[in-house]
Write a protein that holds these residues in place. Structure first.
Motif, PDB file in Angstrom:
ATOM      1  N   THR A 142       1.681  -9.248   7.924  1.00  0.00           N
ATOM      2  CA  THR A 142       1.275 -10.419   7.968  1.00  0.00           C
ATOM      3  C   THR A 142       0.291 -10.689   6.754  1.00  0.00           C
ATOM      4  O   THR A 142       0.104  -9.308   7.146  1.00  0.00           O
ATOM      5  N   ASP A 143      -0.394 -11.862   7.266  1.00  0.00           N
ATOM      6  CA  ASP A 143      -1.173 -11.215   6.697  1.00  0.00           C
ATOM      7  C   ASP A 143      -2.960 -10.680   6.897  1.00  0.00           C
ATOM      8  O   ASP A 143      -2.981  -9.374   5.567  1.00  0.00           O
ATOM      9  N   ASP A 144      -2.881 -10.337   7.754  1.00  0.00           N
ATOM     10  CA  ASP A 144      -3.534  -9.088   8.486  1.00  0.00           C
ATOM     11  C   ASP A 144      -3.570  -8.261   7.975  1.00  0.00           C
ATOM     12  O   ASP A 144      -4.197  -7.556   7.578  1.00  0.00           O
ATOM     13  N   GLY A 145      -1.869  -8.027   8.023  1.00  0.00           N
ATOM     14  CA  GLY A 145      -2.038  -6.688   7.631  1.00  0.00           C
ATOM     15  C   GLY A 145      -1.939  -6.061   5.993  1.00  0.00           C
ATOM     16  O   GLY A 145      -2.604  -5.074   5.686  1.00  0.00           O
ATOM     17  N   ILE A 146      -1.627  -7.232   5.009  1.00  0.00           N
ATOM     18  CA  ILE A 146      -1.703  -6.635   4.169  1.00  0.00           C
ATOM     19  C   ILE A 146      -3.555  -6.804   3.656  1.00  0.00           C
ATOM     20  O   ILE A 146      -3.502  -6.163   2.559  1.00  0.00           O
ATOM     21  N   ARG A 147      -4.066  -7.960   4.300  1.00  0.00           N
ATOM     22  CA  ARG A 147      -5.221  -8.007   4.062  1.00  0.00           C
ATOM     23  C   ARG A 147      -5.875  -5.924   4.180  1.00  0.00           C
ATOM     24  O   ARG A 147      -7.199  -5.247   3.892  1.00  0.00           O
ATOM     25  N   GLN A 148      -5.940  -5.618   5.375  1.00  0.00           N
ATOM     26  CA  GLN A 148      -5.778  -4.496   5.836  1.00  0.00           C
ATOM     27  C   GLN A 148      -6.043  -3.157   4.787  1.00  0.00           C
ATOM     28  O   GLN A 148      -6.890  -2.630   4.441  1.00  0.00           O
ATOM     29  N   GLU A 149      -4.355  -3.754   4.784  1.00  0.00           N
ATOM     30  CA  GLU A 149      -4.341  -2.307   3.275  1.00  0.00           C
ATOM     31  C   GLU A 149      -5.162  -2.967   1.782  1.00  0.00           C
ATOM     32  O   GLU A 149      -5.193  -1.716   1.078  1.00  0.00           O
ATOM     33  N   ALA A 150      -5.625  -3.632   1.609  1.00  0.00           N
ATOM     34  CA  ALA A 150      -6.364  -3.952   0.776  1.00  0.00           C
ATOM     35  C   ALA A 150      -7.899  -3.191   0.526  1.00  0.00           C
ATOM     36  O   ALA A 150      -8.143  -2.712  -0.402  1.00  0.00           O
ATOM     37  N   LEU A 151      -7.965  -3.965   1.928  1.00  0.00           N
ATOM     38  CA  LEU A 151      -9.349  -3.064   1.945  1.00  0.00           C
ATOM     39  C   LEU A 151      -9.440  -1.560   2.227  1.00  0.00           C
ATOM     40  O   LEU A 151     -10.729  -1.009   1.627  1.00  0.00           O
ATOM     41  N   ARG A 152      -8.666  -0.516   2.833  1.00  0.00           N
ATOM     42  CA  ARG A 152      -8.139   0.757   3.239  1.00  0.00           C
ATOM     43  C   ARG A 152      -8.161   0.694   1.602  1.00  0.00           C
ATOM     44  O   ARG A 152      -8.868   1.930   1.032  1.00  0.00           O
ATOM     45  N   ILE A 153      -7.133   0.645   0.814  1.00  0.00           N
ATOM     46  CA  ILE A 153      -7.308   0.854  -0.863  1.00  0.00           C
ATOM     47  C   ILE A 153      -8.474   0.788  -1.507  1.00  0.00           C
ATOM     48  O   ILE A 153      -9.485   1.704  -2.666  1.00  0.00           O
ATOM     49  N   GLY A 154      -9.766  -0.699  -1.282  1.00  0.00           N
ATOM     50  CA  GLY A 154     -10.300  -0.992  -2.073  1.00  0.00           C
ATOM     51  C   GLY A 154     -10.389  -1.497  -2.883  1.00  0.00           C
ATOM     52  O   GLY A 154      -8.940  -1.727  -3.456  1.00  0.00           O
ATOM     53  N   LEU A 155     -10.924  -2.652  -3.032  1.00  0.00           N
ATOM     54  CA  LEU A 155     -11.040  -4.021  -4.135  1.00  0.00           C
ATOM     55  C   LEU A 155     -11.918  -3.184  -5.282  1.00  0.00           C
ATOM     56  O   LEU A 155     -12.495  -2.733  -5.042  1.00  0.00           O
ATOM     57  N   PRO A 156     -11.231  -3.990  -6.509  1.00  0.00           N
ATOM     58  CA  PRO A 156     -10.327  -4.900  -6.701  1.00  0.00           C
ATOM     59  C   PRO A 156      -8.621  -4.405  -6.937  1.00  0.00           C
ATOM     60  O   PRO A 156      -8.446  -2.743  -6.909  1.00  0.00           O
ATOM     61  N   VAL A 157      -8.143  -5.390  -6.120  1.00  0.00           N
ATOM     62  CA  VAL A 157      -6.693  -5.154  -6.181  1.00  0.00           C
ATOM     63  C   VAL A 157      -5.737  -5.947  -6.494  1.00  0.00           C
ATOM     64  O   VAL A 157      -6.099  -6.962  -6.815  1.00  0.00           O
ATOM     65  N   LEU A 158      -3.962  -4.915  -6.699  1.00  0.00           N
ATOM     66  CA  LEU A 158      -3.408  -6.444  -7.527  1.00  0.00           C
ATOM     67  C   LEU A 158      -2.464  -6.917  -5.656  1.00  0.00           C
ATOM     68  O   LEU A 158      -2.237  -5.756  -5.369  1.00  0.00           O
ATOM     69  N   VAL A 159      -2.084  -7.875  -5.879  1.00  0.00           N
ATOM     70  CA  VAL A 159      -1.363  -8.339  -4.273  1.00  0.00           C
ATOM     71  C   VAL A 159       0.057  -8.564  -5.264  1.00  0.00           C
ATOM     72  O   VAL A 159      -0.352 -10.329  -5.643  1.00  0.00           O
TER      73      VAL A 159
END
Lengths: 503, 166
Positions: A142-159
């Motif tokens: 889900t949007d939220d799931g992707i979002r959580q993962e992005a924040l866990r890895i640390g910005l900046p990220v590539l989706v």
């Protein structure tokens, strides 16, 4: 495995023509497939036979496993070459070929599946001792799931699309606010391009270079590498210029990188042509590199490798697929001179690189020593909106990088394409850019605007010779009488239609 | 032999050109470009291919004409020129209307506004997709959406109004 006598090319455009040419050399009969939008396309005529597979949308034609397998059966083909894009990295397609008793020119379905999954590919690279970039495919898509993962890895990220490469369905996110828009956009593009909206999130390494190693394996446990290609000149993650050798890879780093690529290929038991992509961080002998992904197919930019190594990769693909061993041993392969590939796209660099569609009123390729052109179009043909906007690739090779650049520049200046806009002015701008000349380009170079193409800075003068021909074109004695040019279908520069309202 | 005078435009630039057929050579046109000391000779070689000479200089030139423009390739440059005779433009200019249309055949993937909605210049109104790329249709200025003329999922042709704007 057995010898190939009739091969179906499950692709279109320049790569289908290139494969058909290899078939002719090998005296293999070729079968083209085409959609209703490609009835008059040159790839259809390049093959010995052709089969209509469906309506224009790729999902109903070039991406339809059922229709392509049916076409192979109907035409009596015993093998299928997938080219690149479309079904080339689709494990289900490779499996369907095998089930239908067809030789799939590429790796086995389980290998495609394994390397196509970014998680599996990373695991495999790591277990082969190859460094990887932090990232993952969230179980919660889900949007939220992707979002959580992005924040866990640390910005900046590539989706990006978990299913494919080529920059389709990929978004850079630097701030939390950008996530909301980037996630659905990436998912939509991923779904449209690959039929799979699964997203992958990865830490963005700033200012990396893209360097990839061509590998080749056979059924007998042999794996070789064919050196690197540098593909750092990218716009929105789409490669534009590729070259070999890389202008920055030192011999020590090249040795480490090729050894890593071989280790990863051996780990998975790789067969046929493949490419291991790395991000290169830094320069000199201390540069570090990270496994990015493996492309389990022939690459768009394979001619660069063919130019510097002197081998024919498609021919070797056929040999390996027929059960023969690799045609070369590692110690027979050398990297000689320099080659540069420029991708000619139907897009207007003066108007935000808007893709162009329409008739090729005139199309004349430059013919000269050291220049190879792999094109998917011919004069009088139509560029449709249904498929990738790449028209052709121009590959210049010479004894040095400077000479190859000069050759590419001069050939592009002689490449006449009328009827639709192309990115040739932009390619010339890049080839002449001091940073490119100095080999100081990372993958963010174009998107940061370091080499911004300024339409205002372009030559606005009206050459007298052009004016004279324009005037004479109205004169019956000098004007072309052929129907193609006079009876051109309405003007097709989409930008003209945009101009009315685009502030 | 009488000459014909035309005006040639490309963007903001324009030039006046006079041409006449060469009485000695049916394939050749003699052209005087305003501001050039010497006339140019345009010789048609084969379909779309010309040789232009001016004194000692010569250029290979490729050209193709549509109803609206001449596409010319010379010295690595592509120009689209509009030629108009003294009797007026060959083409009628497109009036400025306030309907937004697709730049090319595309699929409407998302409509982000509805009729009556006020928008600011640059706001994304509609997302199109063509050639696997998303193309945002943005507001040309501050204003109100008068009507939406497309549906999500619809394949739209260039020139067809997607949305009325006021």
């Amino acid at each position: 495995m057995g010898s190939i006598t009739r091969l179906l090319i499950a692709n279109r455009g320049e790569i289908a023509r290139r494969i058909a040419a290899a078939c002719r050399e090998l005296r293999i009969e070729s079968v083209a497939v085409y959609s209703e939008a490609d009835v008059e396309s040159p790839h259809r005529l390049a093959a010995d036979r052709s089969v209509l597979i469906g309506p224009p949308p790729a999902a109903d034609s070039y991406l339809s496993i059922g229709r392509i397998i049916d076409a192979a059966r109907k035409s009596g083909a015993d093998a299928i070459h997938p080219g690149y894009g479309f079904l080339s990295e689709n494990a289900a397609f490779a499996a369907a070929c095998e089930d239908a008793g067809l030789i799939f020119v590429g790796p086995s379905a389980p290998v495609i599946e394994r390397m196509g999954s970014k998680i599996e590919a990373r695991k495999l690279a790591a277990s082969a001792g190859v460094p990887v970039v932090p990232g993952g495919t969230p179980g919660d898509q889900t949007d939220d799931g992707i979002r959580q993962e992005a924040l866990r890895i640390g910005l900046p990220v590539l989706v990006k699309a978990s299913a494919g490469g080529g920059g389709k369905g990929m978004r850079t996110v630097r701030t939390e606010a950008e996530l909301a828009g980037a996630i659905p956009a990436a998912r939509r593009e991923a779904l449209a391009a690959f039929g799979d909206g699964t997203l992958y999130v990865e830490r963005l390494i700033d200012h990396p270079r893209h360097v990839e190693i061509q590998v080749f394996g056979d059924d007998r446990g042999n794996v070789v590498h064919l050196f690197e290609r540098e593909c750092s000149v990218q716009r929105r993650h789409q490669k534009i210029i590729e070259e070999s050798p890389s202008p920055v890879l030192t011999p020590a780093v090249r040795d480490r990188m090729t050894a890593a690529a071989l280790a990863a290929s051996r780990e998975v038991g790789y067969r046929n042509a493949g490419t291991i992509e790395f991000l290169l961080d830094g320069t000199g002998d201390d540069a570090r590199f990270y496994f990015l992904e493996m492309n389990t197919r022939l690459q768009v930019e394979h001619p660069v490798t063919e130019a510097v190594t002197g081998v024919d990769l498609v021919r070797a693909q056929m040999a390996v697929a027929s059960g023969h061993g690799l045609p070369w041993r590692q110690e027979q392969l050398t990297q000689r001179g320099h080659a540069i590939e420029c991708r000619i796209y139907a897009e207007d660099p003066a108007n935000g690189f808007l893709p162009q569609a329409g008739p090729l009123l005139l199309y004349r390729e430059p013919v000269r020593p050291g220049v190879r052109i792999d094109a998917g179009v011919i004069e009088g043909g139509q560029v449709s909106v249904y498929y990738d906007p790449m028209l052709a690739k121009l590959i210049a090779s010479a004894e040095s990088r400077d000479a190859a650049i000069a050759r590419a520049t001069s050939a592009l200046r002689a490449y006449a394409i009328l009827g639709i806009r192309t990115n040739i002015p932009f390619l010339l701008h890049l080839l002449e850019h001091p940073a490119f000349r100095a080999g100081q380009v990372d993958t963010g170079f174009l998107d940061r605007g370091d080499a911004r193409f300024d339409p205002q800075a372009q030559d606005e003068s009206l050459p007298a010779a052009a004016l004279a021909v324009a005037a004479a074109l109205g004169e019956p004695s000098a004007a072309p009488r052929d129907a193609g040019a006079r009876d051109a279908r309405a003007t097709t520069d989409p930008w003209e239609l945009l101009a009315g309202w685009r502030g | 032999m009488t000459s014909t005078r035309v005006t040639i435009r490309a963007g903001d630039s324009s030039a006046t050109v006079e041409w006449q057929p060469d009485p000695q050579d049916a394939r050749t046109t003699i052209v005087q470009v305003d501001g050039e000391r010497e006339p140019l000779r345009v010789e048609r070689l084969q379909s779309g291919t010309y040789r232009v000479t001016q004194g000692e200089q010569s250029w290979p030139v490729y050209a193709a004409a549509t109803r609206d423009a001449c596409w010319i390739f010379v010295n690595g440059r592509v120009l689209t020129l509009e030629v108009s005779s003294e009797r007026g433009h060959r083409r009628s200019s497109v009036g400025a209307h306030e309907a937004l249309s697709a730049p090319m055949p595309a699929t409407v993937i998302k409509i982000l506004v509805e009729a009556g909605q006020a928008v600011k210049k640059g706001d994304t109104l509609i997302l199109l997709e063509a050639m696997k790329m998303e193309l945002p249709v943005r507001a040309p200025g501050d204003g109100t959406v008068a009507a939406v003329r497309c549906r999500e999922g619809e394949l739209v042709q260039p020139g067809t109004a997607l949305l009325e704007f006021e």
